[in-house]
Scaffold this active site. Sequence first.
Site, PDB file in Angstrom:
ATOM      1  N   CYS A 133       0.814  -1.228   0.000  1.00  0.00           N
ATOM      2  CA  CYS A 133       0.000   0.000   0.000  1.00  0.00           C
ATOM      3  C   CYS A 133       0.845   1.275   0.000  1.00  0.00           C
ATOM      4  O   CYS A 133       0.563   2.227  -0.730  1.00  0.00           O
ATOM      5  CB  CYS A 133      -0.956  -0.008   1.185  1.00  0.00           C
ATOM      6  SG  CYS A 133      -0.252  -0.641   2.711  1.00  0.00           S
ATOM      7  N   HIS A 257      -2.993   6.318   4.484  1.00  0.00           N
ATOM      8  CA  HIS A 257      -1.564   6.489   4.777  1.00  0.00           C
ATOM      9  C   HIS A 257      -1.101   7.849   4.238  1.00  0.00           C
ATOM     10  O   HIS A 257      -1.550   8.290   3.165  1.00  0.00           O
ATOM     11  CB  HIS A 257      -0.727   5.430   4.058  1.00  0.00           C
ATOM     12  CG  HIS A 257      -0.923   4.022   4.551  1.00  0.00           C
ATOM     13  ND1 HIS A 257      -1.619   3.688   5.686  1.00  0.00           N
ATOM     14  CD2 HIS A 257      -0.462   2.841   4.038  1.00  0.00           C
ATOM     15  CE1 HIS A 257      -1.599   2.370   5.849  1.00  0.00           C
ATOM     16  NE2 HIS A 257      -0.910   1.835   4.859  1.00  0.00           N
TER      17      HIS A 257
END
Length: 348
Positions: A133, A257
Site C-alpha cells: 500500500c 496512509h
Amino acid sequence: MLKKKERYNVAVMGATGAVGSVFLSILEERDFPINEIRLLASDRSAGKKLNFRGRQYPVTVLDKDSFKGIDIVLASAGASRSIEFLPHAVRSGAVCVDNSSAFRMEPTVPLVVPEVNPEAAKAHQGIIANPNCSTIQMVLPLMALNRHSRLKRIVVSTFQSVSGAGQQNILELETQAGELSKTEWSSRIGSHNVKPDMVSKFAYQMAFNLIPQIDVFLENNYTKEEMKMVYETRKIMGIPDLRLTATCVRVPVYFAHSECVNIEMEKKITREEAIEILRAFPGITVMDDPLKKEYPMPLMVEGKDNVFVGRIREDDSIANGLNMWVVADNLRKGAALNAVQIAELLIR
Ligand SMILES: NC(=O)c1ccc[n+]([C@@H]2O[C@H](COP(=O)([O-])OP(=O)(O)OC[C@H]3O[C@@H](n4cnc5c(N)ncnc54)[C@H](OP(=O)(O)O)[C@@H]3O)[C@@H](O)[C@H]2O)c1
C-alpha cells in the site's frame, strides 16, 4: 490467459477482512461484470453471510477446491494462504490478483499499478501482484515527475494508518482509545497509558503514540516494510538502480496512509511545473493552496479513490529537489481498488 466473457466468475479470498470488505464495495461501485461471486475465508467465518449487490452470500472455507469454475481470484488472505492456494487456482484456470507480498518480487510475476505500468500485466502467467500500500501511492507522483526529469534519489517517511495491518489492529486502537477516553485528562506523565493486557497486536500501545516499526527488522536495520518500498518501487518503475531510502511509522489513524516524499532530480522543476505535471497524471488529485490552508489529510482522503498530493515545494537545500505530501486510502488505492483496476485491465 483469461477467456473473454460477458460476465466472470470471481472469488474473493479473505472476503471478511479489512481489504476483502472493500473489495466487495469496489466491485459493486465499478459495476464489475460478475456472473458468480464466491466469498472465501477461514473456518472462523464459516456460516457468515456478506452483502453484495443487495443479496446475502455465504462465506465458505478456503481450500484447494475453492476455485472450480472461477475466472478471477482477488486474494487478500495473507501471504501464506496465497503461497498455498493460488497455485491451485491457477491450475484450475483462474487468473489471480494477489494483495499479499508472497509473489511481488518473483521475476515472472508482474507487479502492477495500472496508472504507472499497465503493460506489465500482459506478461502474467496466472498471477499478478498488487504492490504494498505505501508503495502504490508513492509511485504515481514519482512516475509523473520521472517523465519530466529522471529521478536521482528519493527519501520517504511514511505515516501509516492501523487499517494497513488488518481488522484486528483497527479494533485494538479502538479499544485503547475508548479506554483512555474514560480517564480524565491530566498533565501527569503516564496518565494516557493503557494496561499492558490491552496491547497485543502492536508491539506497543498504539493510542496516542507513534511506532517506528512496521513488520520485522532485517539485518540492515531497516524494516521489511521499508525495504519493500525500495525493491517494489524499482520493479514497478523499471529503474533497477533507483536510490530510495524509507522510514515507515505506524500512527494512530484508522484509515489512509500519509507520506512525506523528498526527491532529487536531474533537472530543476519549479513548484508550478510540478503542480501542472501532477494534475495531468491519471489517479492524482493535487490539493495545494497554502493561503487557504489546503492540503490533504487522512480524514479527508479516507473513502476516496485518488492519490492526493499537497505541500509541493522546492527543496532549496539541494540543486534539483522537491518536497511533497502524499495521502491515499490504503484499503482502496493501496489495496482493493488497485487490484480491481488490474482485473479491469485483464478483461478490457
Ligand atoms: N490492509 C491493507 O491496507 C493492505 C494493503 C495492501 C495489502 N494488504 C494485504 O492484504 C491481505 C489481507 O489484509 P487485511 O488487512 O484485509 O487483513 P485482515 O483484516 O486481517 O483480513 C484477513 C482475511 O484473511 C482471511 N484469512 C486469514 N487466515 C485464513 C486462513 N487460514 N484461511 C482462509 N482465510 C484466512 C481472514 O478470514 P477470517 O475473517 O475468517 O479470519 C480475513 O478474511 C494481507 O496479505 C495484507 O498484507 C493489506
